[in-house]
Design a protein around this motif. Structure first.
Motif, PDB file in Angstrom:
ATOM      1  N   ARG A  44       0.843  -1.214   0.000  1.00 54.67           N
ATOM      2  CA  ARG A  44       0.000   0.000   0.000  1.00 54.67           C
ATOM      3  C   ARG A  44       0.875   1.259   0.000  1.00 54.67           C
ATOM      4  NH1 ARG A  44      -5.117   1.910   0.654  1.00 54.67           N
ATOM      5  NH2 ARG A  44      -5.502   3.454   2.282  1.00 54.67           N
ATOM      6  N   PHE A 102      -2.710  10.499   8.481  1.00 54.68           N
ATOM      7  CA  PHE A 102      -2.789   9.039   8.426  1.00 54.68           C
ATOM      8  C   PHE A 102      -1.923   8.474   9.539  1.00 54.68           C
ATOM      9  CE2 PHE A 102      -3.146  10.447   3.938  1.00 54.68           C
ATOM     10  CZ  PHE A 102      -4.386   9.920   3.628  1.00 54.68           C
ATOM     11  N   ASP A 104      -0.081   4.798  10.614  1.00 52.89           N
ATOM     12  CA  ASP A 104       0.195   3.373  10.425  1.00 52.89           C
ATOM     13  C   ASP A 104      -0.568   2.777   9.249  1.00 52.89           C
ATOM     14  OD1 ASP A 104       2.056   2.541  12.187  1.00 52.89           O
ATOM     15  OD2 ASP A 104       0.699   1.307  13.396  1.00 52.89           O
ATOM     16  N   GLU A 105      -0.614   3.466   8.138  1.00 50.04           N
ATOM     17  CA  GLU A 105      -1.503   3.021   7.047  1.00 50.04           C
ATOM     18  C   GLU A 105      -0.783   2.574   5.797  1.00 50.04           C
ATOM     19  OE1 GLU A 105      -5.022   4.748   5.479  1.00 50.04           O
ATOM     20  OE2 GLU A 105      -5.429   5.754   7.384  1.00 50.04           O
ATOM     21  N   ALA A 134       2.360   8.286   9.073  1.00 47.62           N
ATOM     22  CA  ALA A 134       1.525   7.579   8.095  1.00 47.62           C
ATOM     23  C   ALA A 134       2.076   6.194   7.761  1.00 47.62           C
ATOM     24  CB  ALA A 134       1.412   8.409   6.820  1.00 47.62           C
ATOM     25  N   ARG A 136       3.770   2.433   8.201  1.00 47.15           N
ATOM     26  CA  ARG A 136       3.795   1.287   9.109  1.00 47.15           C
ATOM     27  C   ARG A 136       5.260   1.017   9.485  1.00 47.15           C
ATOM     28  NH1 ARG A 136      -0.128  -1.782   4.872  1.00 47.15           N
ATOM     29  NH2 ARG A 136      -2.111  -1.041   5.689  1.00 47.15           N
TER      30      ARG A 136
END
Ligand code: SAH
Length: 251
Positions: A44, A102, A104-105, A134, A136
């Motif tokens: 992602r 955001f 941990d996305e 944002a 991870r």
């Protein structure tokens, strides 16, 4: 100030035609960074300052789950239209890269084509903090920026492109303020219609010039591990024209 991304948005891909042709090589390099530097498998991706989606859509084409974010609706409208035309599903969001929220996305955050140089020292710190949040754990931030001597190109630089029936003449003037490390960028874009009539647009931008060492120091005060590579190779030569910041969040 942002005519290039508003009034001229429809002409952006034509003005930077050469770059759109090279984007596959860029994303090959980015994928090498994903594999070799990131501390997790990348699936992602958040593409900040995505513009008309030139790199965003190439990432989507290769199977990444991509979100593109840009300040200007005019650029995003084109990005969305191109995604639809290529049958790609990408989420495009309008917003300021400095106010992303955001947590941990994303496995990776990208910011291509010198967009990071819009941010001065204090803004860039804010950007690094929001990007790190944002990401991870093990995630990677990638941003490319031009070398200092970029501004030493002959002034003015003039070239032309075409978009359908229209001709485009671009005249760039760059002026460096070494003490402030600001690059003042003036561009005249003339759109010439088949009947000979002309529309002219002025672009007046101010960019920040950073050395690789400065970028390493600034990013190093936020990220856990920072590397700066030369252009399109995970290595640095003495005469690079462009640098790639690779900043990691600890796994
Ligand atoms: N990354 C794209 C576009 C680069 S052009 C590419 O590689 O082709 C620079 C982009 O930065 C423009 O689309 C502009 O709208 C965007 N931009 C400038 N300031 C921004 C900000 N504060 N937040 C988000 N996007 C911004």
């Amino acid at each position: 100030m942002h005519e290039l991304y508003t009034a001229l948005a429809e002409y952006y891909d034509a003005i930077y035609r050469g770059r759109a042709e090279r984007v596959k090589e860029e994303i090959d390099f980015v994928e090498e960074i994903f594999r070799e530097d990131a501390g997790r498998r990348v699936s992602r991706v958040l593409d900040l300052a995505c513009g008309t989606g030139i790199p965003t859509l190439e990432l989507a084409e290769r199977g990444y789950d991509v979100v593109g974010l840009d300040l200007h609706g005019e650029m995003l409208r084109i990005a969305r239209r191109k995604a639809e035309g290529r049958g790609l599903s990408v989420e495009f969001l309008q917003g300021d890269a400095l106010s992303i929220n955001f947590e941990d996305e994303f496995d990776a955050v990208t910011m291509f084509f010198s967009s990071i140089t819009y941010f001065d020292e204090s803004a860039i710190k804010q950007l690094f903090n929001s990007v790190k949040r944002a990401l991870r754990p093990g995630g990677v931030f990638i941003a490319d920026f031009p070398a200092w001597h970029y501004s030493g190109r002959a002034n003015p630089t003039v070239w032309d492109e075409r978009k359908g029936e229209e001709g485009i003449v671009i005249t760039d003037w760059r002026e460096l303020e070494p003490a402030f490390q600001k690059l003042r960028f003036k561009r005249l874009v003339q759109i010439i219609r088949p009947d000979g009539s002309v529309r002219a647009f002025m672009v007046d931008d101010e960019l920040n010039v950073y050395t690789p060492r400065e970028m390493r120091l600034m990013a190093g005060s936020c990220f856990d591990d920072v590397r700066v590579y030369g252009n399109l190779k995970r290595d640095m030569g003495p005469r690079e024209s462009r640098y790639w910041l690779v900043a990691l969040k600890r796994a």
